[in-house]
Design an enzyme around this catalytic site. Structure first.
Site, short mmCIF file in Angstrom:
data_model
loop_
_atom_site.label_atom_id
_atom_site.label_comp_id
_atom_site.label_asym_id
_atom_site.label_seq_id
_atom_site.Cartn_x
_atom_site.Cartn_y
_atom_site.Cartn_z
N ARG A 136 -5.28 58.83 -30.05
CA ARG A 136 -4.39 58.05 -29.60
C ARG A 136 -3.44 57.78 -30.86
O ARG A 136 -3.61 57.50 -31.98
CB ARG A 136 -5.11 56.63 -29.60
CG ARG A 136 -4.29 55.62 -28.84
CD ARG A 136 -5.17 54.05 -28.90
NE ARG A 136 -6.18 54.32 -28.08
CZ ARG A 136 -7.31 53.76 -27.98
NH1 ARG A 136 -7.40 52.45 -28.73
NH2 ARG A 136 -8.36 53.94 -26.88
N HIS B 74 -9.40 56.24 -32.66
CA HIS B 74 -8.67 57.16 -31.76
C HIS B 74 -7.64 57.98 -32.69
O HIS B 74 -7.37 59.06 -32.42
CB HIS B 74 -8.29 56.47 -30.64
CG HIS B 74 -9.21 56.28 -29.70
ND1 HIS B 74 -9.65 56.99 -28.60
CD2 HIS B 74 -9.93 54.94 -29.25
CE1 HIS B 74 -10.71 56.60 -27.95
NE2 HIS B 74 -10.86 55.27 -28.19
N ASP C 213 -13.18 58.32 -25.29
CA ASP C 213 -13.90 57.29 -24.24
C ASP C 213 -14.16 58.20 -23.20
O ASP C 213 -13.42 59.08 -22.75
CB ASP C 213 -12.88 56.27 -23.85
CG ASP C 213 -12.23 55.34 -25.23
OD1 ASP C 213 -13.25 55.13 -26.03
OD2 ASP C 213 -11.15 55.16 -24.84
N GLU D 56 -18.49 48.66 -26.19
CA GLU D 56 -18.07 49.45 -25.07
C GLU D 56 -18.73 50.79 -24.66
O GLU D 56 -19.20 51.70 -25.36
CB GLU D 56 -16.68 50.10 -25.53
CG GLU D 56 -15.86 48.65 -25.61
CD GLU D 56 -14.53 49.17 -26.32
OE1 GLU D 56 -13.43 48.40 -26.06
OE2 GLU D 56 -14.23 50.05 -26.90
N HIS E 136 -17.36 54.32 -25.33
CA HIS E 136 -16.61 54.64 -26.77
C HIS E 136 -17.63 55.35 -27.68
O HIS E 136 -18.71 54.98 -27.98
CB HIS E 136 -16.04 53.38 -27.31
CG HIS E 136 -15.33 53.49 -28.64
ND1 HIS E 136 -13.99 52.97 -28.71
CD2 HIS E 136 -15.90 53.79 -29.84
CE1 HIS E 136 -13.69 53.30 -29.86
NE2 HIS E 136 -14.67 53.62 -30.72
#
Length: 219
Positions: free
Chosen positions: A87, A131, A138, A198, A201
């Site tokens: 990311r 990320h 994910d 999460e 994740h």
């Protein structure tokens, strides 16, 4: 979503190859990739800055670990569907800007109905993200057959900001809990560690490059 560490170095110039990242599907062609932030089906309701394509980039050791997970799951009639990989820093910054903005009632109802937007930082949204270092992804499980692959019921959608999305949440059905634990066990067997808030994740441990955050676009 967050995998917080020490303050990262300034984002270097370059691209995936310069950063030592590979497209996961070059190692595991049958992994499903559905990058949610490249479109509007995400908690911001719009494509996220920095996502200009749908390829899953990870540092090679992380990509190789994912390929091993996929191979083990394939033998069980299962597989991975990946929602996010590398990311860019600009995307992380856009999440923080979104968190500072007003609520959109439709987005709140879908993505965080029981949590105040102000409480999303830092538990679900953070100023730095693993990320951006290229060792975090994910993902969910899919069951595959002659007609294709369908996701297993994990109890909540991806990016549902709520205690029900915590991996060990008690208030979910036994089958949903089993699916989460099956994903966690498959990932853990290859060194991919879950972020407990999460269920989707995972980060490779030890991280290959924990001191860097990249900002080249996803293409």
């Amino acid at each position: 979503m967050p995998a917080m560490a020490a303050e990262p170095m300034p984002p270097p110039a370059g691209d995936a190859a310069a950063a030592g990242m590979v497209d996961v599907r070059t190692l595991a062609p049958d992994v499903q990739v559905e990058l949610r932030y490249a479109g509007s089906d995400n908690f911001t309701g719009a494509p996220v800055p920095g996502y200009e394509g749908g390829r899953c980039w990870l540092l090679r050791p992380a990509a190789e670990a994912v390929a091993r997970v996929q191979a083990a799951l394939r033998a069980q009639g299962l597989g991975l569907r990946i929602y996010d990989c590398y990311r860019p820093v600009r995307a992380v910054r856009s999440f923080m800007a979104w968190a500072d903005g007003p609520d959109d009632p439709a987005l709140k109802a879908r993505w965080y109905p029981r949590v105040d937007k102000a409480a999303l930082v830092p538990g679900y949204i953070a100023a730095t993200s693993g990320h951006s270092r290229g060792a975090t992804l994910d993902a969910t499980l899919v069951r595959c057959g002659a007609d294709g692959c369908a996701p297993l019921d994990m109890g909540t959608p991806f990016d549902f900001f709520d205690p029900l999305a915590h991996t060990g949440a008690a208030a979910i059905a036994p089958a949903q809990r089993d699916h989460r634990q099956r994903l966690r066990a498959a990932m853990a067997a290859q060194g991919l560690r879950n972020y407990p808030q999460e269920w989707w994740h995972y980060t490779l441990h030890p991280e290959p490059d924990p001191g860097t955050a990249h900002d080249f676009p996803v293409r």
